[in-house]
Scaffold this active site. Sequence first.
Site, PDB file in Angstrom:
ATOM      1  N   TYR A  14       6.853  -2.212   2.162  1.00 20.09           N
ATOM      2  CA  TYR A  14       8.296  -1.962   2.041  1.00 20.09           C
ATOM      3  C   TYR A  14       8.931  -1.531   3.370  1.00 20.09           C
ATOM      4  O   TYR A  14       9.531  -0.468   3.456  1.00 20.09           O
ATOM      5  CB  TYR A  14       8.576  -0.910   0.958  1.00 20.09           C
ATOM      6  N   TYR A 141       6.012   1.226 -13.822  1.00 22.48           N
ATOM      7  CA  TYR A 141       5.673   0.419 -12.643  1.00 22.48           C
ATOM      8  C   TYR A 141       4.342  -0.275 -12.895  1.00 22.48           C
ATOM      9  O   TYR A 141       3.368   0.367 -13.303  1.00 22.48           O
ATOM     10  CB  TYR A 141       5.572   1.285 -11.379  1.00 22.48           C
ATOM     11  N   ASP A 242      -1.963   0.217 -18.860  1.00 19.05           N
ATOM     12  CA  ASP A 242      -2.164   0.086 -17.416  1.00 19.05           C
ATOM     13  C   ASP A 242      -2.668   1.435 -16.898  1.00 19.05           C
ATOM     14  O   ASP A 242      -1.878   2.341 -16.649  1.00 19.05           O
ATOM     15  CB  ASP A 242      -0.833  -0.321 -16.764  1.00 19.05           C
ATOM     16  N   LYS A 271      -7.194   0.682  -8.404  1.00 20.43           N
ATOM     17  CA  LYS A 271      -7.074   1.819  -7.476  1.00 20.43           C
ATOM     18  C   LYS A 271      -8.388   2.573  -7.187  1.00 20.43           C
ATOM     19  O   LYS A 271      -9.068   2.240  -6.243  1.00 20.43           O
ATOM     20  CB  LYS A 271      -5.950   2.730  -7.931  1.00 20.43           C
TER      21      LYS A 271
END
Length: 430
Positions: A14, A141, A242, A271
């Site tokens: 980003y 998210y 998730d 992760k």
Amino acid sequence: MDLAFDRQHIWHPYTSTLSPLTCYPVKKAQGVLIELNDGQQLIDGMSSWWSAIHGYNHHVLNQAAKQQIDQMSHVMFGGLTHSPAIELSKKLLALVPDNLEHVFLADSGSVAVEVSLKMALQYWQAKGEPRSRFLALKQGYHGDTFGAMSVTDPDNSMHSLYKGFLPQHIFANSPQIGFWQTWDEADLTDFKQKLLDNHRQIAAVILEPIVQGAGGMRIYHPEFLKGVRQLCDEYGVLLILDEIATGFGRTGQLFACEHAGIKPDIMCLGKALTGGYMTLAATLTTKQIADTVCGGEAGCFMHGPTFMGNPLACAVACASLDLLATGSWQAQTAAIESQFADLLPQLTRHQQVKTVRWLGAIGVVETHHPVNMKEIQAHFVAQGVWIRPFGRLIYLMPPYISTPLHINQLIAAIDSALDNHQLFHSAIEV
Ligand SMILES: *Cc1c(COP(=O)(O)O)cnc(C)c1O
């Protein structure tokens, strides 16, 4: 290190090529310490985005990588298999809720989410009642690829940029009642209504259990999750959890769904799976779903990345799961949680602080004004810590091996930032 080249040519997450910020150059990392090029050591408060749970440069993980690299780094997974993938899948199935029996090894969290959505779509297709919509939560998210973006919060994300390209899914209000607050059924009203109105079109509900991460660091009540499971059963809709951020002990339970005592139909992991060493993720599902998918017209599940089941990543993941199997993560995350419970409420004396919250090895300070990223980053580095806030959220998710002294120093650095108005944008600028 050629930082000018980095600024001019390399994209970081980003970032803009028009006003690139200079990144801090890292030489190495060891335990909870990140060492910069000039020798300065920073106490890590981020675990490199939820992943480095055992700390950096861990001898057990290093050993696993070295041993595997001398066997093979990679072979294709189509038609070939290997013991790192078999051992990892065995270990995973022994840890996750016992209804999950099939493992799809994916390359990253976002891909694991894409895979979960595709599994749900193929499941309904195979049953002869195709469904093409998902029910997700506001402030959720799920990743940066298109399918994952399409189930990520539509208002606080990049949806508007890709209008016309993203499929339109359904979003229910995010849970408002916090983990430590008193439960009220009313928190489920909107979710229930959305399911009632649309359930015949909905292939699956997808959400982050207990902690909504990048969409707002919100920690919600287990009864919400329990209610979601009951409603999914009632209306015959699949439930995808998730656990990419929450998995592997971060919330104080091995998986966040254990706080609610529920089981998903499909689960995404990523992760911390390799202890932060390399990219690897997994999507797990039940025998019934896997067999239904494969009994459909396609005759198989339609996905197969080039680096699927990468042996090097699987071998390190096995070693990371062995470290978790010692069980020390439980006392470690409990100790971090009790330190957060002691110290974070003290920060509410600052006017800048709106609220604080915590669970397991996650601590969050929500401020009234957004941080000035460049300034606050420099402040934290000067304080000898690595903390990377976003928006109005300054948060910690330190490696489990962090000592009480490390946690004290991380919180002291946040404390010192909160009185410094220059580190925050004023309300008018926003
Ligand atoms: C980080 C994250 C993802 C995406 O994982 P990547 O490895 O960045 O693609 C998906 N879901 C959740 C909950 C995450 O925190």
